[in-house]
Scaffold this active site. Structure first.
Site, PDB file in Angstrom:
ATOM      1  N   LYS A  80       0.816  -1.218   0.000  1.00 48.95           N
ATOM      2  CA  LYS A  80       0.000   0.000   0.000  1.00 48.95           C
ATOM      3  C   LYS A  80       0.849   1.267   0.000  1.00 48.95           C
ATOM      4  O   LYS A  80       0.343   2.348  -0.300  1.00 48.95           O
ATOM      5  CB  LYS A  80      -0.953   0.006   1.200  1.00 48.95           C
ATOM      6  CG  LYS A  80      -0.299   0.150   2.561  1.00 48.95           C
ATOM      7  CD  LYS A  80      -1.348   0.090   3.680  1.00 48.95           C
ATOM      8  CE  LYS A  80      -0.730   0.227   5.064  1.00 48.95           C
ATOM      9  NZ  LYS A  80      -0.118   1.531   5.318  1.00 48.95           N
ATOM     10  N   ASP A  81       2.158   1.155   0.335  1.00 49.89           N
ATOM     11  CA  ASP A  81       3.042   2.319   0.333  1.00 49.89           C
ATOM     12  C   ASP A  81       3.606   2.631  -1.045  1.00 49.89           C
ATOM     13  O   ASP A  81       4.199   3.696  -1.251  1.00 49.89           O
ATOM     14  CB  ASP A  81       4.213   2.102   1.298  1.00 49.89           C
ATOM     15  CG  ASP A  81       3.784   2.090   2.752  1.00 49.89           C
ATOM     16  OD1 ASP A  81       2.723   2.668   3.056  1.00 49.89           O
ATOM     17  OD2 ASP A  81       4.495   1.493   3.573  1.00 49.89           O
ATOM     18  N   ARG A 132      -7.447   8.743   4.811  1.00 50.27           N
ATOM     19  CA  ARG A 132      -8.462   7.716   4.532  1.00 50.27           C
ATOM     20  C   ARG A 132      -9.159   7.289   5.823  1.00 50.27           C
ATOM     21  O   ARG A 132     -10.402   7.228   5.886  1.00 50.27           O
ATOM     22  CB  ARG A 132      -7.794   6.495   3.875  1.00 50.27           C
ATOM     23  CG  ARG A 132      -8.726   5.283   3.714  1.00 50.27           C
ATOM     24  CD  ARG A 132      -7.933   4.076   3.222  1.00 50.27           C
ATOM     25  NE  ARG A 132      -6.901   3.691   4.158  1.00 50.27           N
ATOM     26  CZ  ARG A 132      -7.085   2.868   5.190  1.00 50.27           C
ATOM     27  NH1 ARG A 132      -8.275   2.364   5.425  1.00 50.27           N
ATOM     28  NH2 ARG A 132      -6.084   2.552   5.991  1.00 50.27           N
ATOM     29  N   ARG A 133      -8.393   6.987   6.845  1.00 44.74           N
ATOM     30  CA  ARG A 133      -8.991   6.567   8.110  1.00 44.74           C
ATOM     31  C   ARG A 133      -9.823   7.691   8.721  1.00 44.74           C
ATOM     32  O   ARG A 133     -10.928   7.465   9.216  1.00 44.74           O
ATOM     33  CB  ARG A 133      -7.896   6.128   9.082  1.00 44.74           C
ATOM     34  CG  ARG A 133      -7.250   4.799   8.725  1.00 44.74           C
ATOM     35  CD  ARG A 133      -6.010   4.546   9.558  1.00 44.74           C
ATOM     36  NE  ARG A 133      -5.461   3.206   9.316  1.00 44.74           N
ATOM     37  CZ  ARG A 133      -4.213   2.839   9.610  1.00 44.74           C
ATOM     38  NH1 ARG A 133      -3.389   3.717  10.164  1.00 44.74           N
ATOM     39  NH2 ARG A 133      -3.803   1.614   9.362  1.00 44.74           N
ATOM     40  N   ARG A 150       2.551  10.124  13.884  1.00 43.24           N
ATOM     41  CA  ARG A 150       3.653   9.598  13.076  1.00 43.24           C
ATOM     42  C   ARG A 150       4.536   8.709  13.930  1.00 43.24           C
ATOM     43  O   ARG A 150       4.415   8.653  15.146  1.00 43.24           O
ATOM     44  CB  ARG A 150       4.495  10.754  12.514  1.00 43.24           C
ATOM     45  CG  ARG A 150       3.806  11.620  11.479  1.00 43.24           C
ATOM     46  CD  ARG A 150       3.616  10.914  10.135  1.00 43.24           C
ATOM     47  NE  ARG A 150       4.826  10.267   9.684  1.00 43.24           N
ATOM     48  CZ  ARG A 150       5.832  10.879   9.055  1.00 43.24           C
ATOM     49  NH1 ARG A 150       5.750  12.172   8.809  1.00 43.24           N
ATOM     50  NH2 ARG A 150       6.895  10.209   8.660  1.00 43.24           N
ATOM     51  N   ARG A 156       4.093   4.967  18.112  1.00 45.75           N
ATOM     52  CA  ARG A 156       2.692   5.396  18.126  1.00 45.75           C
ATOM     53  C   ARG A 156       1.979   4.903  19.390  1.00 45.75           C
ATOM     54  O   ARG A 156       1.216   5.646  20.014  1.00 45.75           O
ATOM     55  CB  ARG A 156       1.969   4.888  16.872  1.00 45.75           C
ATOM     56  CG  ARG A 156       2.534   5.463  15.587  1.00 45.75           C
ATOM     57  CD  ARG A 156       1.784   4.955  14.375  1.00 45.75           C
ATOM     58  NE  ARG A 156       2.466   5.364  13.143  1.00 45.75           N
ATOM     59  CZ  ARG A 156       1.904   5.460  11.961  1.00 45.75           C
ATOM     60  NH1 ARG A 156       0.621   5.189  11.813  1.00 45.75           N
ATOM     61  NH2 ARG A 156       2.590   5.827  10.897  1.00 45.75           N
ATOM     62  N   CYS A 247      -0.635   7.967  -1.106  1.00 47.25           N
ATOM     63  CA  CYS A 247      -0.969   7.505   0.235  1.00 47.25           C
ATOM     64  C   CYS A 247      -1.823   8.510   1.004  1.00 47.25           C
ATOM     65  O   CYS A 247      -2.508   8.139   1.957  1.00 47.25           O
ATOM     66  CB  CYS A 247       0.313   7.217   1.020  1.00 47.25           C
ATOM     67  SG  CYS A 247       1.298   5.881   0.323  1.00 47.25           S
TER      68      CYS A 247
END
Length: 532
Positions: A80-81, A132-133, A150, A156, A247
């Protein structure tokens, strides 16, 4: 083979797990490997949001440069990156099987409110670096606040531990791979496509190599590559490519193949704060599928419905109402039935013998708990649809142990049977209920039905001239068509298969069945309709 394959990777714990996973597969097949750690722009710049970094390959560019220079033979990426186009001289040789693409919410235990969807307290602060989230979560929980998050997974989690946030969102696959002890937090899994559509290719690893390295390509195709996953993510990645997104785009796309049918969910917003549009499509082939999906989001050039009828009352805060309001679609929302209780008191002694209580509607939940039942602490709850989940949360503050998300009750019955067969199950339901879930359980399952309400059809229901008619129960179908006819140009959406069967009984066979029997599924279905 004497060749040692040099694997390039980022240096985070998760990236190293991914590289070692590929290495172990190659080692098991008899090939030698070594791992080289390479820092990327995304690793070095931690003070900016991801959407503020220049370019689209800020977690991959340096790996690709080392690959082109011959310092490494293959680079392992979280798929996905990756940008949707490879640099000249490189290509994706293999993709892994797909791990669980769910998301998880880690919530500080004193910030939990299970009466609310996603279990974060009202006005809670959620940490995420993903537009997106944010767009998808805020669409189902508009009260929540968001701040950038980040760092690697452990960083995190430490920021949450330090109470910089009330909750954070992480990919479930990453958390699972690192085998972290998260018992200090309340964990809520966000299943794919329920409230959150994953990022394109989420949960999949990509192995990138140089063009012309046919020897390594053959090895990777044999040892690593999963063609079925490749077919599915090719749709997701093509959608991303056609939207010219990276992204930072608030875009979710998830494709899976079931019974030779490709099922694709897509969500898109223009910015993180915007209410998302969601679409669900099915196709027997992936050819041209991404192009069809993207065309549906070109709504300035589409004829979306102007007016929609739905056979239930809605608040202005309902998901469906807000999805329609975004496109100025007028709503005629009215229930065509009324419900009344059939019992007013019950002996709670009977409940101690049950392992499960299963609800097939919000009404069943409300009328059952109006009886003030005293239930065993370890009793489990099953529900049909996210609407019933919300009702259970709101009424008793419980998250269901089983949620049937299919529009086909036969499929839900089959899924529920895998966890409930051989147990004692109570079904609070309506008089003259179809009993679809009951029929799907095995003979060794002890079943008791408790009729808690009955449905009464309203008389002389007014006809709706809306472009789309959305029916939310068989009873509403019966009430509407008692005195009304369907106009040829009107489209029909049926919340589930049981409602669809009622339509078929009156010779209405052309209707749309949403992917899920809830307001999100209904909104997806209406968004996909073009009016002539």
């Amino acid at each position: 083979m004497d060749r040692i394959f040099k694997i390039g990777t980022r240096g985070s714990d998760l990236a190293l797990w991914q590289a070692n996973h590929v290495a172990s597969k190659l080692n098991e097949a008899g090939y030698q490997t070594e791992i080289k750690i390479i820092k990327t722009q995304g690793d070095n710049i931690l003070n900016l949001r991801l959407d503020k970094l220049e370019g689209k390959g800020f977690f991959t560019k340096e790996l690709e440069e080392h690959l082109l220079a011959g310092d490494i033979d293959l680079a392992v990426h979280s798929h996905k990156d990756l940008p949707t186009e490879n640099p000249p001289g490189l290509f994706i040789s293999a993709v892994s099987e797909r791990e669980d693409p769910s998301e998880v919410l880690l919530i500080l235990k004193d910030c939990v409110d299970t009466s609310k969807k996603l279990s974060v307290k009202h006005n809670g602060l959620v940490g995420t670096s993903s537009n997106r989230r944010q767009s998808q979560i805020s669409s189902v929980r508009p009260d929540l606040e968001f701040e950038d998050l980040r760092g690697n997974v452990n960083t995190r989690i430490q920021k949450l531990r330090d109470e910089n946030y009330d909750a954070i969102v992480l990919a479930k696959a990453g958390v699972s791979r690192l085998n972290l002890d998260l018992s200090e937090f309340y964990i809520e899994t966000i299943e794919p496509v329920a409230e959150m559509i994953p990022a394109p290719a989420q949960g999949v690893l990509a192995v990138q190599i140089r063009e012309g390295d046919s020897e390594l390509d053959a090895v990777l195709k044999e040892v690593i590559h999963n063609q079925e996953v490749a077919n599915c993510i090719s749709v997701e990645r093509k959608v991303l490519n056609l939207f010219n997104g990276g992204c930072h785009m608030p875009l979710g796309s998830y494709c899976k193949k079931e019974d030779d049918i490709y099922k694709v969910w897509t969500s898109k917003a223009n910015e993180a704060e915007e209410f998302v549009d969601r679409l669900y499509l099915e196709s027997e082939t992936t050819e041209g599928l991404a192009e069809i999906i993207v065309s549906k989001f070109d709504y300035p050039n589409r004829n979306l419905p102007k007016k929609v009828f739905i056979s239930r009352e809605l608040s202005e805060y309902s998901y469906f109402a807000r999805a329609m309001a975004k496109h100025e679609i007028e709503i005629d929302a009215r229930s065509l039935i009324k419900t009344v209780p059939t019992i007013h008191k019950i002996d709670s002694y009977i409940f101690k013998h049950f392992d499960w209580i299963f609800f097939n509607s919000k009404n069943a939940i409300e009328y059952f708990f109006n009886l003030d039942p005293v239930l065993p602490k370890n009793i489990k709850f099953g529900v049909v649809g996210r609407g019933s989940e919300d009702a259970l949360r709101l009424v008793v503050g419980r998250v269901p142990d089983f949620i049937g998300e299919s529009s086909d009750t036969a499929e839900i019955a089959e899924e529920f049977a895998t966890v409930a067969n051989g147990t004692n199950v109570l079904f609070p339901l309506a008089k003259d209920s179809l009993r679809s879930i009951v029929k799907g359980l095995s003979p060794d399952t002890k079943i008791k039905e408790l009729v808690v309400y009955e449905t009464i059809l309203l008389d002389d229901v007014d006809k709706s001239y809306a472009d789309v008619l959305v029916f939310t129960s068989p009873s509403n179908v019966e009430a509407y068509f008692e005195n009304n006819l369907l106009d040829p140009e009107q489209k029909i959406v049926s919340i589930g298969a049981s409602t669809g069967k009622k339509l078929e009984e009156i010779n209405i066979t052309s209707y749309i069945l949403p992917a899920s029997p809830d307001e999100i599924g209904l909104a997806e279905a209406v968004f996909g309709i073009d009016i002539k």
